[in-house]
Structures are given as C-alpha cells and as structure tokens.
Design an enzyme around this catalytic site. Structure first.
Site: not given
Length: 384
Positions: A128, A246
């Site tokens: 990410q 997340e």
C-alpha cells in the site's frame, strides 16, 4: 442484539477447528500477523494456496470472484480459530483484504480478471503506497504527482512506511493528477506493478533486525489508463474505502486478543509471575476489555454495510490501543526476559509492532476526530 452463535455458525466453527487441526503446515509457518517478513514469504505463499484449496481463501469475497461470501460472524470465527491454532489468517492484509475487495468494488472486468485469481493464489503480493514523509496523518496533503505523458502519466515522489514493498509485485498507489478547491480533489488511485522502471525501494531496518517497512521513490514511473482504479481525479473515494476496510481489518485483531492473553498468562505462569494481585488485576482488566472489544467487533460489522462507514474507526481505535496496553503489560511483567529470552520472541516482536498499529490506517487522534464528527455528530472545535 443476540450475540449467541446460531447453529450454522457453531457448525462453521467446528468445521474450521477440525480442518485446522489436520491441515498441512508448511515448514517455517508462524503467526506473523498482518505482514510476513521476506523469510516468512515462502511458507506464507504455500499456506495461502492451502487455504484456497480448502475453501478458506477470500472469505469476504463474493463467490462470483472466487470467494466464499462468509458472514462477518464467520470471518470472526475464522480469526479466532486461526489464532487458537497459531497460524496466519491469510498471506497478508494488503492483497486479500484491501486490493482484492477494492478491485471488486471499483475495478473494470479486465482488471478483475487480471488481478483477482493471482491474489487468491498468492502469485501476486501487494503493498500500500499511501503514507508520505511530508503528509503525516493528513493523507490529502500528499505530494507524489503523476504528470501527464501521452495517454498516461509519469509518477514522481516518495512514499514511506510501506510494508512489504521490498518483495511486493504490485502496489496500491495514491498520487496527485490534478488540482481543485480542496486537497482531496485531483487525486487518482493506481494499481502499480512494482517492477516498473524508475521505482527504488529502500528497506528500513527495525530495532529487532527485521525489515518489514520501506521507503519507496518514484522517478518518472509510467502509469497508463489501464492502471487507474476507479476514475481519474476520484482517487480520494477509493482511498477512503480502502482505509475504511483497513481500519475494519485492523479492528478484526480484537477477536484474536483473547487467545493471545491466554497464551501470555501461560508464559507468565510458567515463570512464576502470576501470584501477585497486581498482575492478576491487570490481566483480568485486559481480558475483560478484549471480550468487550470482541462483542463490539461483531456488533459493528452487523451494522456496517460499507467500508466507507465511519463506525469502522471505533474498531480500529479501541483494538490498537488495547493491543498497545497488552504489550506494555507483557513488557513490564516479563522484564529482562522479554529482551534476552528466546522463548519470549513472540511478545518482543509484538511489543515492537504495537505502537505502529496506532498509526497505520490513521492515527488514534485521527480516529477520535472521525468518531467525534461523523459518528457522534459533534461540531468542529467541540471540547476546546
């Protein structure tokens, strides 16, 4: 709200527990948390393929994309039982829980066909590419730019604290392609192959000698229209959905804390460290908080219908702060054994990782702001 498991959920738990008891485990497999190290990767890939063959990969994914459409409660049961068995939930957080669901939600059919099967089979590992040195907790202030170049763009800038970038095949990249009235405007979300020319990954050595985090530099890296996830200039929407998921998955650690606390108590008891009233009171307090958080996890997920729902911040905040407090308790109780004892490596690794969990996915301060404004509806500046 009835928090008792249904008959089908109890059956699911029994099936999971029985399978985990007999499942073949690759050599070197350990419960490494959300992110494997480079040394963990071979066993992690093999474990992910084992999960896929057994029907336990992509639990939250729709069946049309290779998943099992497990309910939130079933996902919680899976998290509890894998913790009990001492194995990872899946290969890592970024592919199965961030990249995959976002490609399902925002991706084109071509992107779904290209990426989703490889995520489930662990052929592609993802990272990410969000955080930046100058942006801090304010992701909208990012400076990495994608300048127009023909039909595509050239990316220039830097990301930091990127877990697994040194071995990742692809990354979720947020970059600025334009401007607007607000910092959130003009951002675009890219699915970036990490072998593109112009990408430099610099691992960051941790105090325990491991390398999980990285700095990533971009010097004219080409991205094309086929790499865009969602629409050009609408990356903030995709990013917020990604961060919501997340936060939800970081919060999912809550259902694993109870097992960790029982394991910690066993370690303390074996060292004769459980006799004092102060130790017992602190452990009981942490255990009680883990039970409340576990019930909160099931409740919030029963209410949330989208990863854009701000209530996911409740999970993230309470889970990561409890995690930090558990590791502090381990540190203060185990004392020098935590540093020098080989049997304490698990708690030592957890102690070093826990503070970062209060930052990843948005700091605790950011989560409190989100809860205050978007969940409780408090006015800006309330309490000052």
């Amino acid at each position: 709200m009835d928090l008792n498991l249904s008959e089908s959920e109890r059956t699911f738990r029994g099936r999971v527990r029985a399978w985990l008891a007999d499942a073949p485990r690759p050599d070197g497999l350990r419960d490494y948390g959300a992110t494997p190290t480079l040394e963990d990767l071979p066993a992690a890939r093999e474990w992910q393929r084992t999960l896929l063959d057994a029907g336990f990969a992509g639990l939250s994914w729709p069946r049309s994309h290779g998943g099992t459409e497990a309910t939130p409660v079933e996902q919680g049961i899976w998290a509890e039982e894998t913790a009990r068995a001492g194995v990872p939930l899946q290969i890592n957080l970024f592919g199965p829980e961030l990249a995959g669901p976002m490609i399902i939600k925002f991706g084109t059919e071509a992107q779904q066909q290209r990426f989703l099967p490889k995520i489930l089979r662990a052929e592609d590992i993802w990272c990410q590419l969000f955080s930046e040195p100058e942006a801090g907790s304010d992701l909208a202030r990012l400076r990495t730019r994608a300048e127009p170049d023909g039909d595509g763009w050239r990316v220039h800038g830097q990301k930091v604290w990127t877990s697994g970038a040194h071995y990742a095949d692809l990354g979720l990249l947020l970059a600025r392609t334009g401007g607007g009235d607000r910092p959130h405007d003009g951002l675009t979300f890219f699915l970036l192959p990490m072998d593109r020319p112009g990408i430099e990954v610099r691992p960051l050595r941790q105090m325990d000698g491991q390398y999980k985090f990285n700095e990533v530099y971009f010097d004219g890296v080409y991205v094309g229209p086929e790499d865009v996830l969602g629409e050009v200039g609408s990356g903030w929407r995709v990013a917020m959905s990604t961060l919501g998921r997340e936060r939800m998955m970081i919060g999912a650690n809550a259902v694993r804390f109870t097992q960790a606390l029982h394991d910690l108590w066993s370690d303390l008891d074996a060292r004769g460290l459980t006799a004092g009233d102060a130790v017992r009171r602190r452990w009981t307090d942490l255990w009680s908080r883990s039970q409340l958080l576990r019930l909160q996890w099931f409740r919030v997920l029963s209410l949330v219908r989208s990863t854009d729902d701000s209530r996911t911040s409740l999970l993230k905040l309470t889970a990561t702060e409890l995690e930090r407090d558990i590791t502090v308790f381990a540190q203060e109780t185990l004392g020098p054994d935590l540093v020098t004892g080989s049997a304490c490596a698990r708690w030592r690794d957890w102690l070093l990782a826990a503070p970062g969990q209060t930052i990843a996915g948005g700091t605790s301060e950011i989560q409190r702001n989100i809860i205050a404004r978007r969940v409780l509806g408090l006015p800006t500046g309330a309490g000052r």
